[in-house]
Scaffold this motif. Structure first.
Motif, PDB file in Angstrom:
ATOM      1  N   LEU A   9      -9.096 -51.121 -10.391  1.00 22.70           N
ATOM      2  CA  LEU A   9      -8.096 -50.427  -9.566  1.00 22.70           C
ATOM      3  C   LEU A   9      -8.805 -50.129  -8.617  1.00 22.70           C
ATOM      4  O   LEU A   9     -10.057 -49.635  -8.168  1.00 22.70           O
ATOM      5  N   PRO A  10      -9.021 -50.948  -7.259  1.00 23.16           N
ATOM      6  CA  PRO A  10      -9.626 -50.856  -6.135  1.00 23.16           C
ATOM      7  C   PRO A  10      -9.220 -49.374  -4.974  1.00 23.16           C
ATOM      8  O   PRO A  10      -7.768 -48.707  -5.205  1.00 23.16           O
ATOM      9  N   GLY A  11      -9.529 -48.605  -4.750  1.00 26.72           N
ATOM     10  CA  GLY A  11      -9.501 -47.182  -3.948  1.00 26.72           C
ATOM     11  C   GLY A  11     -10.299 -47.011  -3.177  1.00 26.72           C
ATOM     12  O   GLY A  11     -12.077 -47.048  -2.987  1.00 26.72           O
ATOM     13  N   THR A  12     -10.149 -45.683  -2.517  1.00 28.18           N
ATOM     14  CA  THR A  12     -11.086 -44.596  -1.063  1.00 28.18           C
ATOM     15  C   THR A  12     -11.196 -43.981  -1.706  1.00 28.18           C
ATOM     16  O   THR A  12      -9.989 -42.890  -2.330  1.00 28.18           O
ATOM     17  N   VAL A  13     -12.543 -42.897  -2.025  1.00 22.45           N
ATOM     18  CA  VAL A  13     -12.173 -41.648  -2.490  1.00 22.45           C
ATOM     19  C   VAL A  13     -11.831 -41.087  -1.267  1.00 22.45           C
ATOM     20  O   VAL A  13     -12.153 -40.957  -0.114  1.00 22.45           O
ATOM     21  N   THR A  14     -11.385 -39.668  -1.645  1.00 18.53           N
ATOM     22  CA  THR A  14     -10.730 -39.154  -0.013  1.00 18.53           C
ATOM     23  C   THR A  14     -11.251 -37.154  -0.663  1.00 18.53           C
ATOM     24  O   THR A  14     -10.964 -36.708   0.100  1.00 18.53           O
ATOM     25  N   ALA A  15     -11.134 -36.801  -2.162  1.00 24.45           N
ATOM     26  CA  ALA A  15     -12.319 -35.442  -1.749  1.00 24.45           C
ATOM     27  C   ALA A  15     -12.889 -35.517  -2.875  1.00 24.45           C
ATOM     28  O   ALA A  15     -12.380 -35.986  -4.413  1.00 24.45           O
ATOM     29  N   ILE A  16     -13.340 -35.333  -3.033  1.00 25.37           N
ATOM     30  CA  ILE A  16     -14.842 -34.529  -4.375  1.00 25.37           C
ATOM     31  C   ILE A  16     -14.526 -33.087  -5.092  1.00 25.37           C
ATOM     32  O   ILE A  16     -14.711 -32.235  -3.574  1.00 25.37           O
ATOM     33  N   GLN A  17     -14.100 -32.188  -5.689  1.00 26.31           N
ATOM     34  CA  GLN A  17     -14.899 -31.093  -6.544  1.00 26.31           C
ATOM     35  C   GLN A  17     -15.499 -30.810  -7.109  1.00 26.31           C
ATOM     36  O   GLN A  17     -15.205 -31.539  -8.270  1.00 26.31           O
ATOM     37  N   PRO A  18     -16.794 -30.680  -6.674  1.00 27.41           N
ATOM     38  CA  PRO A  18     -17.708 -31.101  -7.139  1.00 27.41           C
ATOM     39  C   PRO A  18     -17.794 -28.749  -8.575  1.00 27.41           C
ATOM     40  O   PRO A  18     -16.930 -28.114  -8.524  1.00 27.41           O
ATOM     41  N   GLY A  19     -18.519 -29.610  -9.773  1.00 27.40           N
ATOM     42  CA  GLY A  19     -18.761 -28.673 -10.775  1.00 27.40           C
ATOM     43  C   GLY A  19     -19.893 -28.903 -11.429  1.00 27.40           C
ATOM     44  O   GLY A  19     -21.045 -29.457 -10.951  1.00 27.40           O
ATOM     45  N   ASP A  20     -20.766 -27.789 -12.605  1.00 23.90           N
ATOM     46  CA  ASP A  20     -21.916 -27.747 -12.623  1.00 23.90           C
ATOM     47  C   ASP A  20     -22.198 -28.609 -13.292  1.00 23.90           C
ATOM     48  O   ASP A  20     -23.183 -29.376 -13.440  1.00 23.90           O
ATOM     49  N   VAL A  21     -21.689 -29.187 -14.349  1.00 25.03           N
ATOM     50  CA  VAL A  21     -21.755 -30.499 -14.918  1.00 25.03           C
ATOM     51  C   VAL A  21     -20.524 -31.674 -14.621  1.00 25.03           C
ATOM     52  O   VAL A  21     -21.403 -32.479 -14.217  1.00 25.03           O
ATOM     53  N   LEU A  29      -5.456 -44.947  -4.407  1.00 24.98           N
ATOM     54  CA  LEU A  29      -5.748 -46.002  -4.779  1.00 24.98           C
ATOM     55  C   LEU A  29      -5.188 -47.246  -3.965  1.00 24.98           C
ATOM     56  O   LEU A  29      -4.281 -46.616  -3.079  1.00 24.98           O
ATOM     57  N   ASP A  30      -5.663 -48.811  -3.615  1.00 29.18           N
ATOM     58  CA  ASP A  30      -5.439 -49.333  -2.773  1.00 29.18           C
ATOM     59  C   ASP A  30      -3.214 -49.304  -2.486  1.00 29.18           C
ATOM     60  O   ASP A  30      -2.674 -49.961  -1.578  1.00 29.18           O
ATOM     61  N   GLY A  31      -2.563 -49.073  -3.465  1.00 32.99           N
ATOM     62  CA  GLY A  31      -1.090 -49.192  -3.511  1.00 32.99           C
ATOM     63  C   GLY A  31      -0.486 -47.531  -3.101  1.00 32.99           C
ATOM     64  O   GLY A  31       0.313 -47.426  -3.598  1.00 32.99           O
ATOM     65  N   GLY A  32      -1.108 -46.900  -2.737  1.00 35.41           N
ATOM     66  CA  GLY A  32      -0.819 -45.561  -2.401  1.00 35.41           C
ATOM     67  C   GLY A  32      -1.392 -44.385  -2.846  1.00 35.41           C
ATOM     68  O   GLY A  32      -0.858 -43.242  -2.715  1.00 35.41           O
ATOM     69  N   GLN A  33      -0.650 -44.793  -4.326  1.00 39.52           N
ATOM     70  CA  GLN A  33      -1.580 -43.945  -5.765  1.00 39.52           C
ATOM     71  C   GLN A  33      -2.552 -42.750  -5.712  1.00 39.52           C
ATOM     72  O   GLN A  33      -3.536 -43.404  -5.219  1.00 39.52           O
ATOM     73  N   ASP A  34      -2.288 -41.084  -6.126  1.00 39.99           N
ATOM     74  CA  ASP A  34      -3.759 -40.843  -6.834  1.00 39.99           C
ATOM     75  C   ASP A  34      -3.860 -40.762  -8.118  1.00 39.99           C
ATOM     76  O   ASP A  34      -3.051 -41.095  -8.643  1.00 39.99           O
ATOM     77  N   LEU A  35      -5.519 -40.776  -8.064  1.00 37.06           N
ATOM     78  CA  LEU A  35      -5.772 -40.980  -8.931  1.00 37.06           C
ATOM     79  C   LEU A  35      -7.234 -39.966  -9.129  1.00 37.06           C
ATOM     80  O   LEU A  35      -7.832 -39.927  -7.955  1.00 37.06           O
ATOM     81  N   ILE A  36      -7.082 -39.079 -10.611  1.00 41.12           N
ATOM     82  CA  ILE A  36      -8.503 -38.662 -10.874  1.00 41.12           C
ATOM     83  C   ILE A  36      -9.559 -38.719 -11.730  1.00 41.12           C
ATOM     84  O   ILE A  36      -9.083 -39.029 -12.732  1.00 41.12           O
ATOM     85  N   ALA A  37     -10.453 -38.834 -11.179  1.00 45.25           N
ATOM     86  CA  ALA A  37     -11.592 -39.382 -12.156  1.00 45.25           C
ATOM     87  C   ALA A  37     -12.425 -37.984 -11.909  1.00 45.25           C
ATOM     88  O   ALA A  37     -13.063 -37.794 -10.771  1.00 45.25           O
ATOM     89  N   ALA A  38     -12.769 -37.186 -13.375  1.00 52.73           N
ATOM     90  CA  ALA A  38     -13.737 -36.674 -14.376  1.00 52.73           C
ATOM     91  C   ALA A  38     -15.099 -36.925 -14.568  1.00 52.73           C
ATOM     92  O   ALA A  38     -14.435 -38.121 -15.567  1.00 52.73           O
ATOM     93  N   ILE A  39     -16.494 -37.734 -13.896  1.00 51.18           N
ATOM     94  CA  ILE A  39     -17.018 -37.912 -13.979  1.00 51.18           C
ATOM     95  C   ILE A  39     -18.348 -36.830 -13.590  1.00 51.18           C
ATOM     96  O   ILE A  39     -18.137 -35.885 -13.162  1.00 51.18           O
ATOM     97  N   THR A  40     -19.263 -37.416 -14.349  1.00 50.28           N
ATOM     98  CA  THR A  40     -20.582 -36.496 -14.039  1.00 50.28           C
ATOM     99  C   THR A  40     -20.918 -35.854 -12.640  1.00 50.28           C
ATOM    100  O   THR A  40     -20.931 -37.083 -11.924  1.00 50.28           O
ATOM    101  N   SER A  41     -21.498 -34.648 -12.628  1.00 47.34           N
ATOM    102  CA  SER A  41     -21.983 -34.781 -11.196  1.00 47.34           C
ATOM    103  C   SER A  41     -23.540 -35.485 -10.903  1.00 47.34           C
ATOM    104  O   SER A  41     -23.547 -35.945  -9.930  1.00 47.34           O
ATOM    105  N   GLU A  42     -24.347 -35.686 -12.177  1.00 51.53           N
ATOM    106  CA  GLU A  42     -25.104 -36.521 -11.505  1.00 51.53           C
ATOM    107  C   GLU A  42     -24.836 -38.058 -11.025  1.00 51.53           C
ATOM    108  O   GLU A  42     -25.346 -38.429 -10.077  1.00 51.53           O
ATOM    109  N   ALA A  43     -23.832 -38.708 -12.046  1.00 49.39           N
ATOM    110  CA  ALA A  43     -23.191 -40.236 -11.352  1.00 49.39           C
ATOM    111  C   ALA A  43     -22.594 -39.806 -10.352  1.00 49.39           C
ATOM    112  O   ALA A  43     -22.416 -41.200  -9.817  1.00 49.39           O
ATOM    113  N   VAL A  44     -22.285 -38.443  -9.886  1.00 56.26           N
ATOM    114  CA  VAL A  44     -21.690 -39.339  -8.744  1.00 56.26           C
ATOM    115  C   VAL A  44     -22.564 -38.757  -7.675  1.00 56.26           C
ATOM    116  O   VAL A  44     -22.461 -39.804  -6.024  1.00 56.26           O
TER     117      VAL A  44
END
Length: 139
Positions: A9-21, A29-44
């Motif tokens: 699903l294509p989209g644009t990052v709108t916010a980042i909430q960093p954590g320790d790990v 998303l291009d359709g207007g919905q918001d999606l949250i991805a919990a990924i490693t801080s290293e990946a960010v």
């Protein structure tokens, strides 16, 4: 690169909430919905993610659950409303395609679940996706 992951699903990052790990990345998303991805801080850091960066949210079809109505009291943050456009029942599993604003989500659920929910082409559902099941890719 070609991937076997059906949900891209294509989209644009709108916010980042960093954590320790782990870091929570909010994607519009291009359709207007918001999606949250919990990924490693290293990946960010490796992906150089920041607000305004274009991404693809990747979700395996086995990481998508379906509900026939809004569900309260649930920890799953990602809830995309849509309509079933394809339903294929196998011996054990069901393959369900759901059209959502701006795209399509594919879910692999058990045949028993599809039957119990009374799913059919044209029925409205909510695709539920845990934030830890969402991966992000950049171009």
């Amino acid at each position: 690169m070609t991937l076997s992951i059906r949900n891209q699903l294509p989209g644009t990052v709108t916010a980042i909430q960093p954590g320790d790990v782990m870091t929570a990345v909010k994607v519009r998303l291009d359709g207007g919905q918001d999606l949250i991805a919990a990924i490693t801080s290293e990946a960010v850091d490796q992906l150089a993610l920041a607000p305004g960066v274009s991404v693809r949210a990747l979700v395996k079809s086995t990481g998508v659950s379906l509900a026939t109505s809004r569900v309260d009291g649930l920890s799953i943050r990602n809830r995309l409303s849509g309509t079933i456009t394809h339903l294929e029942l196998g011996e054990v599993m069901a393959h369900v395609k759901v059209t959502v604003d701006g795209g399509r989500i594919t879910a692999a659920i058990t045949k028993e679940a599809a039957t119990d929910l009374g799913l059919f082409v044209g029925s409205d559902v909510v695709a539920l996706i845990k934030s830890t099941e969402v991966s992000l890719a950049t171009a």
